[in-house]
Design an enzyme around this catalytic site. Structure first.
Site, short mmCIF file in Angstrom:
data_model
loop_
_atom_site.label_atom_id
_atom_site.label_comp_id
_atom_site.label_asym_id
_atom_site.label_seq_id
_atom_site.Cartn_x
_atom_site.Cartn_y
_atom_site.Cartn_z
CB SER A 125 1.48 -6.50 1.21
OG SER A 125 1.70 -5.27 0.57
CE1 TYR A 150 1.83 -4.39 6.82
CE2 TYR A 150 2.60 -3.44 4.74
CZ TYR A 150 1.67 -4.17 5.46
OH TYR A 150 0.59 -4.71 4.80
CE LYS A 154 1.23 -7.98 5.94
NZ LYS A 154 0.23 -8.68 6.72
P1 NAD Z 1 -6.71 -3.09 9.79
O1 NAD Z 1 -5.73 -2.46 10.72
O2 NAD Z 1 -7.93 -2.33 9.44
O3 NAD Z 1 -7.14 -4.53 10.34
C1 NAD Z 1 -6.28 -5.34 11.11
C2 NAD Z 1 -7.05 -5.77 12.35
O4 NAD Z 1 -6.23 -6.61 13.14
C3 NAD Z 1 -7.46 -4.60 13.24
O5 NAD Z 1 -8.83 -4.70 13.53
C4 NAD Z 1 -6.62 -4.77 14.51
O6 NAD Z 1 -7.31 -4.33 15.66
C5 NAD Z 1 -6.36 -6.26 14.50
N1 NAD Z 1 -5.12 -6.71 15.16
C6 NAD Z 1 -3.87 -6.22 15.00
N2 NAD Z 1 -2.99 -6.93 15.74
C7 NAD Z 1 -3.71 -7.90 16.37
C8 NAD Z 1 -3.38 -8.95 17.26
N3 NAD Z 1 -2.12 -9.15 17.66
N4 NAD Z 1 -4.35 -9.75 17.71
C9 NAD Z 1 -5.63 -9.55 17.33
N5 NAD Z 1 -6.01 -8.58 16.49
C10 NAD Z 1 -5.06 -7.76 16.01
O7 NAD Z 1 -5.90 -3.48 8.46
P2 NAD Z 1 -6.46 -3.96 7.05
O8 NAD Z 1 -6.21 -2.87 6.08
O9 NAD Z 1 -7.81 -4.53 7.18
O10 NAD Z 1 -5.42 -5.10 6.73
C11 NAD Z 1 -5.65 -6.45 7.06
C12 NAD Z 1 -4.42 -7.27 6.71
O11 NAD Z 1 -4.12 -7.11 5.33
C13 NAD Z 1 -3.16 -6.82 7.46
O12 NAD Z 1 -2.39 -7.96 7.78
C14 NAD Z 1 -2.44 -5.96 6.45
O13 NAD Z 1 -1.06 -5.94 6.67
C15 NAD Z 1 -2.78 -6.68 5.15
N6 NAD Z 1 -2.70 -5.80 3.98
C16 NAD Z 1 -3.39 -4.63 3.97
C17 NAD Z 1 -3.29 -3.78 2.88
C18 NAD Z 1 -4.04 -2.47 2.85
O14 NAD Z 1 -3.75 -1.65 1.99
N7 NAD Z 1 -5.01 -2.22 3.71
C19 NAD Z 1 -2.50 -4.14 1.79
C20 NAD Z 1 -1.81 -5.35 1.83
C21 NAD Z 1 -1.93 -6.19 2.93
C1 UD1 Z 2 1.61 1.81 0.72
C2 UD1 Z 2 2.83 1.23 1.37
C3 UD1 Z 2 2.83 -0.28 1.18
C4 UD1 Z 2 1.54 -0.87 1.74
C5 UD1 Z 2 0.35 -0.20 1.08
C6 UD1 Z 2 -0.92 -0.65 1.72
C7 UD1 Z 2 4.53 3.00 1.34
C8 UD1 Z 2 5.80 3.46 0.74
N1 UD1 Z 2 4.02 1.84 0.83
O1 UD1 Z 2 1.65 1.50 -0.65
O2 UD1 Z 2 3.94 -0.85 1.83
O3 UD1 Z 2 1.48 -2.27 1.49
O4 UD1 Z 2 0.44 1.23 1.26
O5 UD1 Z 2 -1.98 -0.27 0.90
O6 UD1 Z 2 3.99 3.63 2.23
N2 UD1 Z 2 0.06 9.36 -2.58
C9 UD1 Z 2 0.04 10.73 -2.74
N3 UD1 Z 2 -0.43 11.48 -1.71
C10 UD1 Z 2 -0.87 10.94 -0.54
C11 UD1 Z 2 -0.84 9.55 -0.38
C12 UD1 Z 2 -0.35 8.79 -1.43
O7 UD1 Z 2 0.42 11.25 -3.79
O8 UD1 Z 2 -1.25 11.70 0.37
C13 UD1 Z 2 0.53 8.53 -3.70
C14 UD1 Z 2 1.76 7.72 -3.36
O9 UD1 Z 2 2.93 8.42 -3.64
C15 UD1 Z 2 1.57 6.51 -4.29
C16 UD1 Z 2 0.04 6.37 -4.43
O10 UD1 Z 2 -0.49 7.62 -4.03
O11 UD1 Z 2 2.09 6.81 -5.55
C17 UD1 Z 2 -0.53 5.28 -3.54
O12 UD1 Z 2 -0.06 5.48 -2.20
P1 UD1 Z 2 -0.57 4.58 -0.98
O13 UD1 Z 2 -2.05 4.60 -0.95
O14 UD1 Z 2 0.17 5.05 0.23
O15 UD1 Z 2 -0.15 3.10 -1.37
P2 UD1 Z 2 1.30 2.50 -1.76
O16 UD1 Z 2 2.36 3.53 -1.79
O17 UD1 Z 2 1.13 1.69 -2.98
#
Ligand code: NAD
Ligand code: UD1
Length: 339
Positions: A125, A150, A154
Site C-alpha cells: 500500500s 495496518y 505492510k
Molecule cells: P478485502 O477485505 O475486500 O479483501 C481481503 C479478502 O481476504 C477478504 O475476502 C477476506 O475475507 C480475506 N481474508 C482476510 N484474512 C484472511 C485469511 N487469514 N485467510 C484467508 N482469507 C482472508 O480487501 P481489499 O480491499 O480487496 O484488499 C486486498 C488487499 O489489498 C489487502 O491485503 C489490503 O490490505 C490491500 N490493499 C487494499 C487497499 C484498498 O484501498 N482497498 C489499498 C492498499 C492495499
Molecule cells: C486510507 C488509510 C490507508 C489505507 C487506505 C486504503 C487512513 C488514515 N489511511 O487512506 O492507510 O491504505 O485508506 O485505501 O485511514 N475523507 C473524507 N471523508 C470521509 C472519508 C475520507 O473527507 O468520510 C478524505 C480523507 O480525509 C482523505 C481522502 O478522503 O483525505 C481519502 O480517504 P480514504 O479513502 O480513507 O483513503 P486514505 O486516507 O488515502
C-alpha cells in the site's frame, strides 16, 4: 504461468483481479476465509466471465488448508490479497492485525516453498510512504513512519520478502503498492461492500447517494492544497486488477524482487472526487466540513514511470469513470451483496 492461486479472491480487489485473470484464460484457484467477503461473489464472477473459479473456504494461516490446495492443484504463482485492512480497527486490535497479515503471509510463503512454488505477488500500500516529504513519490522514496498497525503490517511484510529473496533466491516476488483503489466493474455486479460505516471516501459518498448516509463529512479544508482538502491518487479497481496481470508477466521474464507503485499519477482532492460523483449522479451531494482526521496525510500520489517502463502498466480510467462505475454498483446493490 497459467495457474494462479488468489488468496482473498472474493474480496474487493481480489474479485476484480479474478475477473481479469479469467477473461485472459488463466486458471484461478481462490482461498478465502470469508471474514470480509461473501460467497455470492463467485456467482457474480461467473455471471461476468462465464467461468467459475475453483474455491476453497480456508485460511492462509492454516498449513492444512494450504497443503490441501497445493496437493490438489498445480500452482504457478500466488497473489496474496488476504489480509485485514481497516486502519481504525488495526489501532484497536493490533495483535489480530499482526497475526493475520504477517503470520498469515509467513505460513503461506513456507507452504509455497515446501511445494516448490516461488512466484509471489504481494498487495502492499501507498501507506508505506507514511507522510511523504515530496510528491509525487516514487519507488525509491523513503518508506516508514506508518501511523497505524495496518500500515506497519505492510511495511514488515515487505521487509520479510526482501530478506527472503536474499536467503532463498528461488523466490521471485513482485510487491505492488496500491494507491487509492475505488470504482467497480462496469457490469455493476461486483464492487466494494464495506461492513458498517465506511471509513474510506468513495464508499461513503455512494452511501450518501443511495440515501444510507445523510451527508459526506469532509475531513479538513485547511490543508495547504489547491482547495484545502487532501490529495490522493485514486485508481480504478479494474486498472489495478490489470496491474496484477502485468506483474505476472514481469515474473515470467525476470528473477528477483520488484517493487511498483500502482496509481494514475494524478493527484485529486476530496472536492475533485465529490464533483466527479456529482457528475455521475446528476445532482449535488450533501456534505459538511468536519475536523481533520487523525493520521491523514496532506498529499500522496505517485510517479508512474517505473510501472510504465518495466511493467507496461498505464491506468486507462479517470475519476469520472471511477465515480460512474462505483455509483452503478451501489445503485444496483444498495445493500452490497446482502441483496
Ligand atoms: P478485502 O477485505 O475486500 O479483501 C481481503 C479478502 O481476504 C477478504 O475476502 C477476506 O475475507 C480475506 N481474508 C482476510 N484474512 C484472511 C485469511 N487469514 N485467510 C484467508 N482469507 C482472508 O480487501 P481489499 O480491499 O480487496 O484488499 C486486498 C488487499 O489489498 C489487502 O491485503 C489490503 O490490505 C490491500 N490493499 C487494499 C487497499 C484498498 O484501498 N482497498 C489499498 C492498499 C492495499
Ligand atoms: C486510507 C488509510 C490507508 C489505507 C487506505 C486504503 C487512513 C488514515 N489511511 O487512506 O492507510 O491504505 O485508506 O485505501 O485511514 N475523507 C473524507 N471523508 C470521509 C472519508 C475520507 O473527507 O468520510 C478524505 C480523507 O480525509 C482523505 C481522502 O478522503 O483525505 C481519502 O480517504 P480514504 O479513502 O480513507 O483513503 P486514505 O486516507 O488515502
Amino acid at each position: 504461468m497459467k495457474n494462479i492461486l488468489v488468496t482473498g479472491g472474493t474480496g474487493y480487489i481480489g474479485s476484480h483481479t479474478v475477473v481479469e485473470l479469467l477473461n485472459l484464460n488463466y486458471n484461478v484457484i481462490i482461498i478465502d476465509n470469508l471474514s470480509n467477503s461473501k460467497i455470492v461473489v463467485l456467482d457474480r464472477i461467473e455471471k461476468i466471465t462465464g467461468k467459475r473459479p475453483k474455491f476453497y473456504k480456508g485460511d492462509i494461516r492454516s498449513k492444512d488448508d494450504l497443503r490441501k490446495i497445493f496437493n490438489e492443484n498445480k500452482i504457478d504463482c500466488v497473489i496474496n490479497f488476504a489480509g485485514l485492512k481497516a486502519v481504525g480497527e488495526s489501532v484497536k486490535k493490533p495483535l489480530e492485525y499482526y497475526e493475520n497479515n504477517i503470520y498469515g503471509s509467513i505460513v503461506l510463503l513456507e507452504e509455497m516453498k515446501k511445494n516448490n512454488v516461488y512466484n509471489f505477488i504481494f498487495s502492499s500500500s501507498a501507506t508505506v510512504y507514511g507522510d511523504p516529504i515530496d510528491v509525487p513519490v516514487d519507488e525509491n522514496s523513503k518508506i516508514g513512519g506508518t501511523t497505524n498497525p495496518y500500515g506497519t503490517t505492510k511495511l514488515f511484510i515487505e521487509r520479510i520478502l526482501n530478506d527472503l529473496v536474499i536467503a532463498e533466491p528461488k523466490f521471485n516476488i513482485c510487491i505492488l503498492r496500491y494507491f487509492n483503489p475505488i470504482g467497480a466493474h462496469p457490469s455493476g455486479l461486483i464492487g466494494e461492500d464495506p461492513n458498517g460505516i465506511p471509513n474510506n471516501l468513495a464508499p461513503y459518498i455512494t452511501q450518501v447517494m443511495v440515501g444510507k448516509r445523510e451527508k459526506l463529512n469532509i475531513f479538513g479544508n485547511d490543508y495547504d492544497t489547491k482547495d484545502g482538502t487532501c490529495i490522493r491518487d485514486y485508481i480504478h479497481v479494474c486498472d489495478l486488477a490489470y496491474g496484477h496481470v502485468c506483474a505476472i508477466n514481469k515474473l515470467e521474464k525476470s528473477q528477483g524482487i520488484f517493487i511498483y507503485n500502482l496509481g494514475t499519477g494524478k493527484g485529486s482532492s476530496v472536492f475533485d472526487v465529490l464533483h466527479a460523483f456529482e457528475k455521475a449522479y446528476g445532482k449535488p451531494i450533501a456534505y459538511a466540513i468536519a475536523p481533520r482526521r487523525a493520521g491523514d496525510v496532506k498529499a500522496n500520489y505517485t510517479d508512474v514511470t517505473k510501472a510504465y517502463n518495466e511493467l507496461g502498466f498505464k491506468a486507462k480510467y479517470d475519476i469520472l469513470d471511477m465515480a460512474r462505475d462505483a455509483w452503478n454498483w451501489q445503485k444496483n446493490n444498495p445493500n452490497g451483496y446482502e441483496d
